[in-house]
Enzyme design. Structure first.
Site, PDB file in Angstrom:
ATOM      1  CB  CYS A 181      -0.907  -0.007   1.232  1.00 27.87           C
ATOM      2  SG  CYS A 181      -2.038   1.407   1.300  1.00 27.87           S
ATOM      3  CB  CYS A 234      -1.379   4.011   8.023  1.00 28.65           C
ATOM      4  SG  CYS A 234      -2.582   4.547   6.783  1.00 28.65           S
ATOM      5  CB  CYS A 280     -15.233  -7.539   6.777  1.00 26.88           C
ATOM      6  SG  CYS A 280     -16.566  -7.251   7.958  1.00 26.88           S
TER       7      CYS A 280
END
Length: 385
Positions: free
Chosen positions: A97, A101, A141
């Site tokens: 990614c 973060c 999910c």
């Protein structure tokens, strides 16, 4: 004496939000001031979008046991407190990614044990969903480590197929895929998506200390696109990023001001991962987790509070306290993205010991005034769809 319905008794006994501050029977603060200039009389359990940050801070700072008792009372006004939803989260695209973060092992900015991989094929995802349903999970999910869906046309088409097939199993289906455009949100809705997870993570003020590659307002824009498409919003935060209590309050305040409160509010605790900038952060105390859950329950009375990442670090009794404070969903299964997770058998046994039972897929329409805990507990807490 004229008899009153249980609901009426609850309404009479719950604290009103009147200035200056009302004290409960033990002398502790149990209510907060109404918004400035407002003459409206508020009751605990009212759904409000005009909370002041100072009001929420006073709830958070109140004596913990009083706050939990108050939250437990609010919880029972809108939801069946004997039910806990079992949810399973699968990582369908790991690592690589471009976001930075500081808590995430999937960021390409850091050297961590997590290795990047391509989007998984459809059938393994469907098999995982079938296994989750067989074990009592009613929400499945799927998470992909992407900043957004730009340039991922074939991958997005594959995910739409996953959503459609999982929804056909009569399960709630949720995805977290990074930022979305309104058009992408609409396509997910048409495929049958129940909810979209897009956490705000922390307060607006502390956010730049954690993430610099995506702004707070960009996150809010995705939430708006999801809401406009008619998809339920799942948005919460992470405790243990180095934030202070006022940042935890700031997060709750932010979601309380949305045009609709999020359908669910995940409360994650940081699982420090080697190679990330936050790998040496101290663990968050269970008291802080309980304060956050109880405060969120009071401020977001109809929202599902999801006890999420890091739950495996808390004892069974501590988790039961979280349920008392208003948490009513957990993630269960083999793993949770890249962090450990308690297994289905372990969780179902725990819920049974505490007289709790699984929640069905979609909204449970049972009358909350009718309790059948004993029968369901004896049956093993398997949530029938």
């Amino acid at each position: 004496m004229t008899s009153l319905a249980p609901r009426a008794l609850t309404a009479l006994s719950r604290p009103t939000l009147l200035a200056p501050t009302i004290l409960n029977a033990r002398g502790h603060a149990a209510a907060v001031d109404p918004p400035s200039g407002s003459s409206r009389r508020y009751l605990d359990g009212d759904v409000r979008h005009d909370w002041r940050r100072s009001e929420i801070q006073r709830i958070f700072d109140a004596p913990l046991m009083e706050t939990i008792y108050r939250a437990a009372t609010v919880h029972r006004m809108h939801q069946d407190a004997s039910r806990i939803q079992l949810c399973t989260l699968m990582n369908i695209k790991t690592g690589g990614c471009t976001e930075d973060c500081k808590y995430c092992s999937q960021s390409s900015s850091y050297k961590t044990p997590t290795k990047a991989s391509r989007l998984v094929d459809i059938e393994p995802v469907l098999e995982a969903a079938r296994q989750a349903k067989a074990n009592g999970s009613t929400r499945f999910c799927m998470g992909a480590a992407w900043r957004d869906l730009a340039g991922r046309k074939s991958g997005f088409e594959k995910i739409l197929k996953m959503v459609k097939e999982v929804r056909a199993m009569n399960m709630e289906v949720c995805t977290t895929l990074g930022m979305l455009s309104p058009e992408q949100a609409q396509r997910l809705k048409e495929a049958g998506l129940s909810a979209y997870n897009h956490n705000l993570d922390t307060s607006r003020e502390f956010y730049p200390e954690v993430i610099t590659t995506r702004s707070y307002d960009e996150r809010l824009s995705t939430i708006e696109a999801v809401r406009a498409a008619g998809i339920s919003v799942c948005s919460g935060g992470i405790l243990g990023l180095g934030e202070k209590d006022e940042d935890r309050v700031g997060l709750i305040h932010e979601v309380s001001r949305l045009s609709e409160h999020p359908e669910s509010f995940p409360v994650n605790t940081l699982v420090p991962i080697e190679g990330t900038p936050l790998e040496k952060n101290d663990p968050v105390s269970v008291q802080t987790v309980l304060r956050t859950i109880a405060t969120a329950r009071i401020v977001l009375p109809k929202t599902i509070i999801r006890l999420a990442a890091g739950r495996h670090t808390f004892s069974e009794t501590e988790q039961a306290m979280a349920f008392m404070a208003g948490a009513n969903a957990i993630f269960t299964g083999e793993t949770m993205l890249t962090t450990p997770c308690s297994g289905w058998d372990e969780d179902k046994a725990m819920l049974s010991r505490w007289g709790l039972r699984g929640q069905r897929s979609f909204e449970d329409k049972e009358d909350v005034s009718v309790s059948s805990v004993g029968a369901d507990a004896a049956a093993g807490v398997t949530a029938a769809a």
